[in-house]
Design a protein around this motif. Sequence first.
Motif, PDB file in Angstrom:
ATOM      1  N   UNK A 165       0.824  -1.207   0.000  1.00 18.73           N
ATOM      2  CA  UNK A 165       0.000   0.000   0.000  1.00 18.73           C
ATOM      3  C   UNK A 165       0.859   1.258   0.000  1.00 18.73           C
ATOM      4  N   UNK A 166       1.932   1.261   0.782  1.00 16.66           N
ATOM      5  CA  UNK A 166       2.820   2.423   0.837  1.00 16.66           C
ATOM      6  C   UNK A 166       3.571   2.595  -0.478  1.00 16.66           C
ATOM      7  N   UNK A 167       3.996   1.484  -1.083  1.00 16.64           N
ATOM      8  CA  UNK A 167       4.764   1.551  -2.329  1.00 16.64           C
ATOM      9  C   UNK A 167       3.909   1.944  -3.525  1.00 16.64           C
ATOM     10  N   UNK A 168       2.615   1.720  -3.449  1.00 20.50           N
ATOM     11  CA  UNK A 168       1.719   2.040  -4.570  1.00 20.50           C
ATOM     12  C   UNK A 168       0.834   3.208  -4.164  1.00 20.50           C
ATOM     13  N   UNK A 169       1.374   4.393  -4.235  1.00 14.10           N
ATOM     14  CA  UNK A 169       0.671   5.561  -3.733  1.00 14.10           C
ATOM     15  C   UNK A 169      -0.632   5.827  -4.468  1.00 14.10           C
ATOM     16  N   UNK A 170      -0.663   5.555  -5.776  1.00 14.60           N
ATOM     17  CA  UNK A 170      -1.864   5.846  -6.546  1.00 14.60           C
ATOM     18  C   UNK A 170      -3.046   4.988  -6.098  1.00 14.60           C
ATOM     19  N   UNK A 171      -2.766   3.752  -5.722  1.00 14.14           N
ATOM     20  CA  UNK A 171      -3.839   2.841  -5.318  1.00 14.14           C
ATOM     21  C   UNK A 171      -3.987   2.747  -3.805  1.00 14.14           C
ATOM     22  N   UNK A 172      -3.245   3.543  -3.058  1.00 10.93           N
ATOM     23  CA  UNK A 172      -3.249   3.410  -1.592  1.00 10.93           C
ATOM     24  C   UNK A 172      -4.645   3.616  -1.013  1.00 10.93           C
ATOM     25  N   UNK A 173      -5.343   4.626  -1.495  1.00 13.20           N
ATOM     26  CA  UNK A 173      -6.682   4.917  -0.965  1.00 13.20           C
ATOM     27  C   UNK A 173      -7.643   3.763  -1.245  1.00 13.20           C
ATOM     28  N   UNK A 174      -7.562   3.214  -2.469  1.00 15.27           N
ATOM     29  CA  UNK A 174      -8.447   2.099  -2.825  1.00 15.27           C
ATOM     30  C   UNK A 174      -8.140   0.862  -1.988  1.00 15.27           C
ATOM     31  N   UNK A 175      -6.849   0.598  -1.789  1.00 11.36           N
ATOM     32  CA  UNK A 175      -6.466  -0.568  -0.981  1.00 11.36           C
ATOM     33  C   UNK A 175      -6.918  -0.396   0.465  1.00 11.36           C
ATOM     34  N   UNK A 176      -6.722   0.815   1.009  1.00  8.84           N
ATOM     35  CA  UNK A 176      -7.133   1.072   2.388  1.00  8.84           C
ATOM     36  C   UNK A 176      -8.633   0.910   2.547  1.00  8.84           C
ATOM     37  N   UNK A 177      -9.397   1.437   1.585  1.00 11.03           N
ATOM     38  CA  UNK A 177     -10.850   1.289   1.636  1.00 11.03           C
ATOM     39  C   UNK A 177     -11.247  -0.180   1.612  1.00 11.03           C
ATOM     40  N   UNK A 178     -10.552  -0.957   0.780  1.00 11.96           N
ATOM     41  CA  UNK A 178     -10.844  -2.386   0.691  1.00 11.96           C
ATOM     42  C   UNK A 178     -10.503  -3.099   1.997  1.00 11.96           C
TER      43      UNK A 178
END
Length: 328
Positions: A165-178
């Motif tokens: 999640x930290x390494x993929x900043x663009x998808x971090x919000x989506x991953x956190x929501x999931x």
Amino acid sequence: MVAGSVVLFLVALLGATMAGSSQLGVGELLAVVGRAVRGVEGGPTDVILLSMRLPRAMLAAVVGAALGLAGAVYQGVFRNPLADPYLLGTASGAALGSALVMTLPFGLACLGAAARPLVAFAFALVTVLVVSLLARQGRSLPVVRLILAGVVLSSMLSAVTSFVMVASREQAAAILSHLLGTFSFASWSDVAVVALILAPTATLALLLARVLDVMQLGDDGAAHLGIPVETVRFVLLAAATLATAAAVSVAGIIGFVGLMTPHAVRLMVGPRHGSLMTLSLLWGATFMVCADLVGRTVIAPVEVPVGVVTALVGGPLFLVLLRSGARH
């Protein structure tokens, strides 16, 4: 008890489809369903109900049912009412698989909507296999070693997911929501994926309910009665793992449902696993539908992740049930 639980579930499902930013009456609901059955094109109300609220409510139901059933199976296999579906790192493995699919530089278009569930299944099954190999002692699989290996591996997988999640900043919000648990992007394909996994796993678990009752005597006692303990344990753990992975792949990590629901049912109807697993499935579905309804309406238009709601509601309620059980 089962009939009453079914009625309660249907009431919760009806309420979830009617409540929201635009309220729907029973008459409107029946009219929309009638048009859908006849194949008649409808208006905005039909889109709201058939494309948003109904698949969301149904997804919450099948996810809750899967987690409730998995919790009952895990607690029976480990003979521990405080066990939950995440004991072997199943949820952490499935969550890592889901996160990787969301961040992969190459697509899995050939798998379509099944990409994330399939990868999550694979990671969850590999996790259980690794935990089993680490815990195995000779030809036996001691429960204590299994639990310890699952907890350690789960922590490691959660750390890897956080790194992704930290390494993929663009998808971090989506991953956190999931990871927090959500049904915001529910679709009929998600409902179909979980339902197609839940149906055979629930059937298998219910067929082995009486065997699981005998296994509560202990491994030696069950073996003396002719039960292949290790085989039955593996089959039940595989079924519970698949159900949990299916739920996590489409909705993220949602806690307390698999822990609290079977415990509450056990206090109401006793430890017989036929009734226990059936009611855990129904109560888990009902609780999840209600939790999602609360999450999307309590501070609307802001939506509270359903994982947060289950923790806020399920945690204190579980403590009350625990104290109630201790007094009895």
